[in-house]
Motif scaffolding. Structure first.
Motif, PDB file in Angstrom:
ATOM      1  N   ARG A   1     126.999 -39.841  21.031  1.00 26.22           N
ATOM      2  CA  ARG A   1     127.509 -39.994  19.576  1.00 26.22           C
ATOM      3  C   ARG A   1     126.650 -39.255  18.499  1.00 26.22           C
ATOM      4  NH1 ARG A   1     131.588 -43.794  19.273  1.00 26.22           N
ATOM      5  NH2 ARG A   1     131.694 -45.140  21.007  1.00 26.22           N
TER       6      ARG A   1
ATOM      7  N   MET B   1     133.794 -52.802  16.840  1.00 30.29           N
ATOM      8  CA  MET B   1     132.873 -51.685  16.996  1.00 30.29           C
ATOM      9  C   MET B   1     132.289 -51.432  15.569  1.00 30.29           C
ATOM     10  SD  MET B   1     132.229 -51.692  20.068  1.00 30.29           S
ATOM     11  CE  MET B   1     132.544 -53.441  20.047  1.00 30.29           C
TER      12      MET B   1
ATOM     13  N   TRP C   1     124.790 -53.268  11.972  1.00 26.61           N
ATOM     14  CA  TRP C   1     123.178 -52.933  12.597  1.00 26.61           C
ATOM     15  C   TRP C   1     122.847 -51.669  11.417  1.00 26.61           C
ATOM     16  CZ3 TRP C   1     120.974 -48.188  13.614  1.00 26.61           C
ATOM     17  CH2 TRP C   1     119.845 -48.195  14.526  1.00 26.61           C
ATOM     18  N   ALA C   2     123.607 -51.113  10.819  1.00 20.82           N
ATOM     19  CA  ALA C   2     123.017 -50.128  10.271  1.00 20.82           C
ATOM     20  C   ALA C   2     122.441 -50.799   8.515  1.00 20.82           C
ATOM     21  CB  ALA C   2     124.199 -48.994   9.665  1.00 20.82           C
TER      22      ALA C   2
ATOM     23  N   PHE D   1     126.274 -40.156  15.510  1.00 23.50           N
ATOM     24  CA  PHE D   1     124.910 -41.176  14.862  1.00 23.50           C
ATOM     25  C   PHE D   1     123.933 -41.311  15.579  1.00 23.50           C
ATOM     26  CE2 PHE D   1     124.358 -45.640  13.171  1.00 23.50           C
ATOM     27  CZ  PHE D   1     123.542 -45.099  12.090  1.00 23.50           C
TER      28      PHE D   1
ATOM     29  N   GLU E   1     128.717 -51.859  14.052  1.00 20.55           N
ATOM     30  CA  GLU E   1     127.832 -50.604  13.526  1.00 20.55           C
ATOM     31  C   GLU E   1     127.502 -50.865  12.050  1.00 20.55           C
ATOM     32  OE1 GLU E   1     128.260 -46.014  12.529  1.00 20.55           O
ATOM     33  OE2 GLU E   1     129.275 -46.723  14.353  1.00 20.55           O
ATOM     34  N   SER E   2     128.386 -51.523  11.292  1.00 26.94           N
ATOM     35  CA  SER E   2     128.108 -51.505  10.001  1.00 26.94           C
ATOM     36  C   SER E   2     127.016 -52.748   9.752  1.00 26.94           C
ATOM     37  CB  SER E   2     129.278 -52.097   8.978  1.00 26.94           C
ATOM     38  OG  SER E   2     129.097 -52.099   7.749  1.00 26.94           O
TER      39      SER E   2
ATOM     40  N   ARG F   1     126.656 -44.310   4.572  1.00 23.76           N
ATOM     41  CA  ARG F   1     127.369 -44.550   5.767  1.00 23.76           C
ATOM     42  C   ARG F   1     127.913 -45.902   5.866  1.00 23.76           C
ATOM     43  NH1 ARG F   1     127.304 -41.808  10.748  1.00 23.76           N
ATOM     44  NH2 ARG F   1     128.043 -42.944  12.478  1.00 23.76           N
TER      45      ARG F   1
ATOM     46  N   LEU G   1     131.880 -46.886   6.106  1.00 24.30           N
ATOM     47  CA  LEU G   1     132.372 -47.732   7.185  1.00 24.30           C
ATOM     48  C   LEU G   1     132.851 -49.135   6.798  1.00 24.30           C
ATOM     49  CD1 LEU G   1     129.051 -48.115   9.538  1.00 24.30           C
ATOM     50  CD2 LEU G   1     131.499 -47.024  10.369  1.00 24.30           C
TER      51      LEU G   1
END
Length: 220
Positions: free
Chosen positions: A105, A165, A172-173, A107, A169-170, A129, A133
């Motif tokens: 990916r 997903m 985690w970021a 990212f 991701e949001s 980001r 998201l």
């Protein structure tokens, strides 16, 4: 490991999933895939539709069922799925659901070289980001809510997955961003000093120089 397929383009899977419902010509296939949102699910490139249909027919997954003419428009060839096509469709679907394949990916690639930027800039970029998201998550949830009761849940499984997903991701970021911002991320001060002074701290430089001695290289 994923098996090598005669038609590997995911557009092929999308086409088979449409034609399994009933015989169709190319315009019908495209309309059905758009209605199902397969251009989002599979990254469908419409310009490849003709080539993919031809390849599916070439390898025996589709066959010509007839043709039709609508007024002055050119004659349209109608395709139906073959027994081999049904077998390919079900086998491919089983593989995609059961066998995880690493996906490279953008990212991940960016994260792998994030050290070239100052940590405070990475904090700002992660904030951008996360904002994008969260906007996408909200839009997708609104779209799903609008479909509730009108489209069987069976045909929205992939949308549920995509939402999960995006949300993961949001989250985690956001955790990474916050740890950089509050200084709890390991070595963040050394990272910041590197960009301020132009010298990589020894405690960061040593592991970086020893990076060739990875678990993979130890097995080579």
């Amino acid at each position: 490991m994923a098996r090598k397929r005669k038609v590997a383009n995911l557009m092929g899977l999308a086409v088979l999933s449409a034609v399994v419902v009933k015989p169709m010509h190319r315009y019908e296939i495209a309309a059905q895939l758009r209605a199902w949102g397969k251009d989002n699910d599979m990254g469908v490139k419409w310009g490849s539709l003709y080539t993919v249909v031809d390849n599916l027919a070439k390898h025996g997954f589709l066959e010509i069922a007839g043709s039709e003419r609508d007024g002055a428009r050119p004659e349209r060839t109608i395709y139906r799925i073959t027994d081999a096509g049904r077998a390919e469709l079900t086998d491919w679907t089983r593989e995609l659901i059961a066998d995880p394949e690493p996906e490279k990916r953008r990212f991940m690639a960016g994260l792998s070289v994030a050290s070239v930027l100052p940590p405070d800039e990475v904090v700002e970029l992660l904030t951008q980001r996360i904002t994008k998201l969260d906007r996408t998550i909200a839009e997708n949830r609104t779209q799903l809510a609008a479909l509730d009761g009108t489209v069987p849940r069976l045909f929205l499984i992939e949308e549920d997955y995509e939402l999960a997903m995006l949300a993961a991701e949001s989250e985690w970021a956001r955790a990474l961003r916050d740890s950089l911002a509050d200084g709890s991320f390991p070595d963040v001060e050394g990272w910041r000093a590197w960009h301020r002074d132009g010298v990589m701290p020894a405690d960061i430089a040593e592991p970086a120089e020893g990076g060739a001695d990875t678990p993979q290289s130890q097995h080579d």
